[in-house]
Design an enzyme around this catalytic site. Structure first.
Site, PDB file in Angstrom:
ATOM      1  N   ASP A 192      36.228  62.448  30.520  1.00 32.97           N
ATOM      2  CA  ASP A 192      37.021  61.246  30.232  1.00 32.97           C
ATOM      3  C   ASP A 192      37.382  61.121  28.758  1.00 32.97           C
ATOM      4  O   ASP A 192      36.751  61.728  27.893  1.00 32.97           O
ATOM      5  CB  ASP A 192      36.216  60.007  30.637  1.00 32.97           C
ATOM      6  N   GLU A 193      38.363  60.309  28.521  1.00 33.91           N
ATOM      7  CA  GLU A 193      38.702  59.825  27.179  1.00 33.91           C
ATOM      8  C   GLU A 193      38.814  60.930  26.133  1.00 33.91           C
ATOM      9  O   GLU A 193      38.374  60.764  25.001  1.00 33.91           O
ATOM     10  CB  GLU A 193      37.650  58.794  26.701  1.00 33.91           C
TER      11      GLU A 193
END
Lengths: 653, 653
Positions: free
Chosen positions: B288-289
């Site tokens: 993620d991210e």
């Protein structure tokens, strides 16, 4: 606490703000760095200050400078001295060893003060070192198992009051708590699944070492052996005996057979496996409370005694102990045992752990001085049995040496002492409240000069230390309410809190008569488990009653009335609780306390009491003098004094 | 709680007394025996009954009979159904698997009732099984490390509400929390000494398995990699970059370099070492991210993209993910990742963990339904971010499927959901109060039929469940007072308790604006940390204000006045505290609440208010609408409604 050896105050003030840094020299990633990081976390927690630097700085000197010469190997020769100097802009801790530096950091943290706008360290110059080299706490994890985190938080608490020996009572009739790879039936059949893996033991030993605490294991033999024999019955003193894990408390008969070769093979193999987990030089083999019943009942053992010229069971046990001493000696360990091992033939290389005293039929002072005079190193626990639920002053007033005249050599053999937390009546939920805060006062007895012995001053400092222990995760304060919430099924617990502040758990094992009322799996979250020794409201009330009787002025009267009013109203609150089988047994206690408080308060207020009411009060006090639900009321004597005062001064004729 | 699928009551009553026994068939020393022993301990704790038999009996049938067919290997195919039948003399739990039997025992324990004289189980016939197979809690141990005992007590709590997946977020920018023997610099340089040994991981996995809980590890890559790169900077996307453990919160740039062979060698070796510690089939790689800033800044990486026809950083990350999927597949693991991994080329063998929603720019419902329709197995966390500090009803009302029409195949790919406890703002002292009790309501959402959705009924049951969690050692209730005692330096905390019951910590990360106010080592025992979501006194007051405005009769007025009086008097108590830098910032909050409460109570009592006072009240409410010391006042709206009511009905002209 413990109070330092020498302390000089100066008018400086070192303000704790977000710029504060700490540096170490030599810059060491070991114990001191750990301690410094924990110091910063606790300082931040205590003050709410958002520190810019969360770790010791290495590029320049910090405001708090820690210097020491050597890294210690823990042991009785270790130097724990330090000096601490605080001025307006810097704090200096100097020590010979890293352990000394850690002790100094604890002192510094205790010096955190505040006013309305700032937290600060007051200016002081401290020179400090301990009176005794052995300042211990024993925890029995056999009767009630205590998980790793319980041990760790108690180690933190010990370090915070500068204790340095954790004596780990690992085996007993109720369980064998160490994983053995050589004898796996020990954990499989003798632990109910409640034991420490060898990795967990190493973890705890490392954790303790980091805090400057030695770990002494105890494997209690040849008595207290029900659990071992449940796993390996062939080692027992009786054939075809149904050995099982014991569920009650007390002294039991199952005993290792000291005449069998396999017994020593077993112990040598087991000790060889276990000893390396504990780097300390000392190894405790228990050796207590073997009443020899099963030995007497076994003809082979009696024959063996005759063959070897062993007249008594004591002689036989000494034979056993000497064999163990040799096994341990090969492993590089010094044998330590409870004072029963001090028989005429026992070599003086053993360490005598003095536990028996007047209560056990010995003279006052027990075996400690005798052992030292005979040439044994010795450690005192008689007087420090915290599981007896006696008030803190009782333990604080026990001095290991007292006024006895000893030679320097004798004196040096008195290593120190240990508080003992036997766990028949404690679980992981309550153990902290049975150990703390009283053990902090015992820690002071072991560290501070003998002349530091003002009970009132100690109690005042103890209240602060007790509350600060919460910061380390100790549960001795917060678990009271957990128990009371559980009792009430989540109703308003304020009336039970009020009650718990004047009740104490029954003392000296009266709670578990003959060891049969409570089994290891009985509930220990009853009202008695919420109550603690030195009940919070008792001492202030006792003092106020004394003051009032000496000088019954308005101010003193108001103080006494404050408590009496609180208690007299309390039954009204209590009676609003929806009853259940856990609360109902408190009904009579609560009502009687309220009744007697109301009547006494009226007598005081009106300066008048009738003979009839006086008799009712006396009857109530008589009722309250009996144990209720395993507690005793801690204000009986004060209520009695007030009653006599009213009788003498306010009786209506 | 969670509410069973079918429940029929009958008039029977099974009395819990000291004779109660339990038996198992087949007699199994595994999970069910463990659960049965724990059941007996908890039953005894809850009732105070001294059970004669502390363990399941084997020589005959017990009053509580547990039967099951097979021992489970945990996984998404596992059967957790059970039936529970209680009559006057016996309790029967039947299940296909041992896990079903365990779930039934938890239901039975929750059925413990009492009257004045007895504890009992009421007569019921229950048929139960879960709606979703994946009922998880994620705990982030990277931002704030959580020791073994914290994890264990939360596992116990999870099992008590029938959750079955512990997702362990083990690595992030702020720390790498697993011991690696292959890459020891990970724990040496990337953990601050706060990590789990492999033995501890095995211990926790075994502990969870015993409770019927699977453990899914997450090693977050290629982003969230500051800690990994602090240890092994050669794996980074930037040369000569000073990678260090991150102390703040947020999304950071350090990212593994997906173009280097050594990156995959590292991950393959590391995963090969770590994966066997976790017997579960699923392995979470985060994903993620990653904003790709460092990828954009590295020419070699850009060149690599061109060479491999990877147009975007998303394509590059997919390339990376597919490599990881192969590594994991060789290890027998299914790759799971946060929903960013769902790119067009990602194979459907991956599991999509849906976390983004409207707040992150996706449509309502986020990626869950889309993933299921595309053929991915999927798990929902959007809506269950408990670290956002939203009220329990918010999470309870999020249904993973809602009214969406799905085929049977699509529906079966929606495995369930996970509550996520990100730990930027929690320590081991506060984490329980951030997870519980709200997660119990989420557990009901995952287990119970979709139609069980009455918020008020849930809240009532939740209050009981919350209090009962204390029995398992959870600290969510008791640590409030610890923090307040610390704040006051052990003064009377009652005025702060009153205040804390109407204040809630700031929501949706407002407390830590841009992630820079609080570092990982900042203090988290401030007033906001003592406050919880769904502040205790807020909801009752809000309800009472509604009732009063609808029907301003005497009874309703008295209820409202009860709270207003309590709050109006509270500042007097507060002002008696000796001030310090932690308490002083609460001064204005406390005073304003008291002032406004007093004025409103007068207006209500007198049925009269002046324009001047009305304006003062409005000003006060405006003041209270701003955050104070990281909390918000939870009764603003109710105060405003009361004010408007007074304005409309009692204004003096």
């Amino acid at each position: 606490m413990p109070w330092p050896k020498e302390i000089k105050e100066n008018p400086a003030k070192f303000i704790i703000n977000s710029d504060v840094t700490i540096s170490l020299s030599p810059n060491n990633r070991g114990r001191v760095r750990n301690a410094a990081v924990n110091f910063l976390r606790r300082l931040s927690t205590r003050t709410g200050v958002f520190l810019g630097e969360g770790f010791p700085i290495t590029n320049k000197e910090g405001h708090i400078k820690i210097t020491f010469d050597t890294v210690s190997k823990l042991g009785i020769e270790n130097d724990e001295s330090y000096t601490l100097d605080i001025n307006d802009t810097s704090v200096n801790i100097k020590a010979k060893t890293d352990i000394g530096a850690i002790r100094g950091l604890e002192t510094l943290l205790q010096l955190t003060h505040n006013n309305e706008t700032n937290y600060f360290f007051p200016g002081v110059n401290i020179i400090d070192n301990p009176r005794f080299v052995w300042r211990g706490l024993m925890i029995d994890v056999a009767r009630h198992f205590q998980p790793v985190n319980v041990i760790k938080r108690n180690l933190r608490a010990m370090a915070s009051v500068k204790m340095n020996v954790f004596h780990w009572h690992l085996t007993d009739d109720q369980g064998f708590r160490i994983e053995s790879k050589v004898y796996p039936k020990l954990q499989e059949l003798a632990s109910d699944g409640l034991y420490y893996t060898q990795e967990q033991i190493k973890d705890i030993v490392t954790y303790a070492d980091n805090l400057g605490i030695r770990v002494i294991p105890e494997l209690d033999v040849p008595g207290h052996a029900s659990a071992i024999l449940a796993a390996y019955p062939e080692l027992g003193s009786k054939d075809n005996y149904n050995y099982t894990i014991e569920r009650n408390s007390g002294v039991f008969d199952p005993t290792l057979n000291p005449t069998k070769i396999i017994t020593y093979e077993f112990l040598e193999n087991l000790f060889s496996e276990i000893a390396p987990l504990f780097p300390d030089d000392y190894f405790h083999i228990g050796g207590d409370e073997n009443e020899g019943k099963h030995w007497n009942e076994n003809k082979d053992i009696q024959r063996f005694k005759n063959q070897h010229g062993l007249k008594t069971n004591h002689d036989l046990q000494t034979y056993f102990n000497i064999k163990l001493e040799k096994i341990l000696s090969k492993l590089g360990k010094t044998l330590m045992g409870w004072d029963e091992i001090m028989t005429p033939n026992m070599p003086t290389s053993a360490v005598i752990h003095s536990w028996r005293g007047e209560n056990e039929g010995l003279t006052k002072g027990g075996s400690l001085i005798k052992a030292a005079k005979k040439g044994y190193q010795t450690v005192l626990s008689n007087g420090y049995y915290i599981d007896r639920m006696l008030p803190v002053e009782h333990h604080y007033n026990v001095d290991p040496i007292g006024n006895v005249q000893l030679t320097k050599a004798e004196q040096s053999r008195i290593l120190g002492g240990e508080a003992t937390m036997w766990s028949e009546l404690v679980t992981q939920q309550t153990i902290d409240s049975r150990i703390w805060p009283r053990t902090a006062a015992i820690a002071e007895r072991f560290w501070s000069p003998q002349a530091i012995n003002d009970v009132n001053a100690m109690k005042k400092r103890l209240a602060t230390v007790s509350f600060q222990l919460e910061e380390l995760g100790l549960t001795h304060i917060k678990n009271r309410d957990v128990i009371l919430r559980n009792m009430t099924n989540n109703q308003d617990i304020s009336s039970l809190i009020t009650l718990s502040k004047i009740c104490e758990p029954l003392k000296i094992y009266a709670r578990n008569k003959d060891g049969i009322e409570y089994k290891t799996y009985s509930p220990f979250n009853l009202f008695a488990d919420a109550c603690v020794v030195n009940a919070e409201d008792a001492q202030p009330f006792i003092n106020q009653v004394s003051n009032y009787i000496k000088n019954p002025n308005k101010a003193h009267e108001a103080e006494v009335m404050h408590y009496l009013n609180k208690w007299s109203k309390n039954y009204t609150h209590f009676s609003k609780l929806q009853k259940n089988p856990k609360i109902s047994p408190l009904e009579k206690l609560s009502k009687t306390i309220s009744d007697v408080s109301l009547m006494l308060s009226k007598a005081i207020k009106n300066k008048n009491i009738s003979t009839k009411n006086l008799n009712i009060i006396k009857d109530h006090i008589k009722v309250l003098s009996n144990p209720f639900v395993d507690v005793e009321v801690a204000i009986i004597e004060a209520l009695t004094r007030l009653t006599h005062y009213s009788e003498s001064n306010n009786l209506q004729n």
